[in-house]
Scaffold this active site. Structure first.
Site, mmCIF file in Angstrom:
data_model
loop_
_atom_site.group_PDB
_atom_site.id
_atom_site.type_symbol
_atom_site.label_atom_id
_atom_site.label_comp_id
_atom_site.label_asym_id
_atom_site.label_seq_id
_atom_site.Cartn_x
_atom_site.Cartn_y
_atom_site.Cartn_z
ATOM 1 N N ASP A 1 9.698 2.923 1.945
ATOM 2 C CA ASP A 1 8.330 3.801 2.057
ATOM 3 C C ASP A 1 8.200 3.754 3.689
ATOM 4 O OD1 ASP A 1 5.792 4.555 2.645
ATOM 5 O OD2 ASP A 1 4.863 3.943 0.886
ATOM 6 N N PHE B 1 0.859 -1.194 0.105
ATOM 7 C CA PHE B 1 0.167 0.042 -0.092
ATOM 8 C C PHE B 1 0.880 1.301 0.038
ATOM 9 C CE2 PHE B 1 -2.564 3.338 1.266
ATOM 10 C CZ PHE B 1 -3.568 3.343 0.599
ATOM 11 N N LYS C 1 2.780 11.163 7.094
ATOM 12 C CA LYS C 1 1.912 11.117 8.115
ATOM 13 C C LYS C 1 2.568 11.771 9.269
ATOM 14 C CE LYS C 1 -0.031 6.506 6.804
ATOM 15 N NZ LYS C 1 -1.149 7.130 6.092
#
Ligand SMILES: Cc1ncc(COP(=O)(O)O)c(C=O)c1O
Length: 401
Positions: A226, A141, A255
């Site tokens: 990531d 993801f 984030k």
């Protein structure tokens, strides 16, 4: 209708249904707790998918944002501003790297990493024009843009969004042999999550990440990590890769970098790699804006103390010990994770992840399900041990009901 029902009905009438939120309407939040429009309190065990690592309304972050709001919030990159250099310098130092390219959301940072790797492939590695390939992992993801969903293996994320962007090779996560076999002279990068968050907090087999590092180095391929969800303290270290002593060629961050206050993301790499960009070739109006830089600078300062990583490690050990006790009793089939981050596979007979999440909500605990009967636990790193234990008690009560 209750205030909650009215708010939900109104949201459903006027918003696209691209999410299926739990039926709770949050009005205020503080630390690890949220309060809804009817005054009910909930323990937040999701932390905005790790965007809220430092908790809701963190005083240092709110003060940094407020102070910056009074000075200057946006210049665009058409001009310099006086928080930018510090942000880039400090973030590069935190990562042990040289150069930063700021964006806003995680997906934009991943897109930036993809563009960087392709340009590096053509300009530096000498890959023939249009032939660059990036290896990714199954069940990844990395976000929701058309290019990113092109290399998703989740039909929900991908179906009906084609035509898809070519140039990606998907190999099973954790399978180094498959990665080696997929590599050609046109491979410019490997893009993986060191822990797959959305897939259910999957930690790859020991040795996989060092193996990827070795292989990419051998074949002159960029290792792009990531760490948007796994990074910045969540696993008990600054980066999830730190657990294996691995340093990638490029970190992709987001984030928690925005402290739960503003969206801040970035690609961090060497001057050689990010040096491929020339003015006009890539950018974002809001990327690296003064407000974002001010908040992120405070986030970086907080991470440099090591205090949050240590909390995540200690409370994470406790969390995994307690969750481990639930396996074997039949209610929980497996628990995975690292630090203050866990994927809990509930026995399907007890309900779907969604149903378990709704029952937990009724008990005052907010979590999010992922695929099937898995729930994800990722509290703010500032949660107290007492509150974590309270949340675990509620989980035990729901699972034994
Ligand atoms: C590992 C990873 N990469 C990228 C993203 C996308 O970030 P954003 O939602 O900010 O675009 C996410 C979001 O969950 C993520 O977990």
């Amino acid at each position: 209708m209750s205030t909650t029902e009215t708010a939900i009905a109104s949201a459903e009438a006027h918003s696209a249904h691209n999410y299926h939120p739990l039926p709770v309407v949050v009005a205020t939040a503080d630390g690890a707790w949220m309060t809804d429009v009817e005054g009910r309190r909930y323990l937040d065990l999701l932390a905005g998918y790790s965007a809220l690592n430092f908790g809701h309304g963190n005083r240092r972050l709110i003060d940094a944002a407020k102070a910056q709001l009074e000075r200057v919030t946006l210049t665009s990159r058409a001009f310099h501003h006086d928080r930018f250099a510090d942000f880039c310098t400090e973030l590069a130092a935190l990562c042990g790297m040289e150069t930063v390219l700021p964006m806003n959301t995680g997906a934009e940072a991943v897109e930036t990493a993809v563009k960087t790797a392709r340009k590096w492939g053509y300009r530096v590695k000498g890959v023939p024009d249009g032939m660059a390939k990036i290896i990714v992992a199954s069940d990844n993801f990395h976000g929701r843009t058309t290019t990113i969903v092109s290399f998703s293996t989740d039909p929900e994320a991908r179906a009906d969004f084609g035509p898809y962007t070519p140039g990606f090779e998907i190999v099973p996560y954790g399978d180094l042999t498959a990665m080696r076999e997929a590599m050609t002279e046109n491979t410019v990068a490997v893009l993986i999550e060191p822990v797959q968050g959305e897939a259910g907090v999957l930690v790859p087999p020991a040795g996989y990440l060092p193996g990827v590092r070795e292989l990419t180095r051998e074949r002159n391929v960029l290792f792009i990590a990531d760490e948007i969800q796994s990074g910045l303290g969540r696993t008990g270290k600054t980066f999830a890769l730190d657990h294996e002593g691995v340093v990638p060629d490029m970190y992709v961050l987001g984030k928690a970098l925005g402290g739960g206050v503003v969206p801040v993301s970035a690609v961090v790499s060497s001057a050689d790699v990010l040096g491929v960009f020339r003015p006009g070739e890539h950018g974002s109006t809001f990327g690296g804006n003064p407000l974002a830089c001010a908040v992120a600078l405070e986030v970086i300062a907080m991470l440099r103390t090591g205090e949050y990583q240590q909390r995540a490690a200690e409370l994470g050990d406790h969390l995994h010990r307690e969750l481990g006790l639930l396996t074997g009793g039949g209610a929980v089939e497996a628990v995975r994770g690292r630090g203050l981050w866990a994927g809990v596979d509930v026995a399907p007979a007890l309900g779907t992840g969604r149903e378990i999440s709704e029952k937990l909500m009724e008990q005052g605990v907010l979590v999010k399900d992922t695929h099937g009967s898995t729930i994800r636990i990722a509290p703010p790193l500032v949660i107290s041990k007492e509150d974590l234990d309270w949340g675990l008690d509620r989980l035990r009560a729901v699972l034994s009901a």
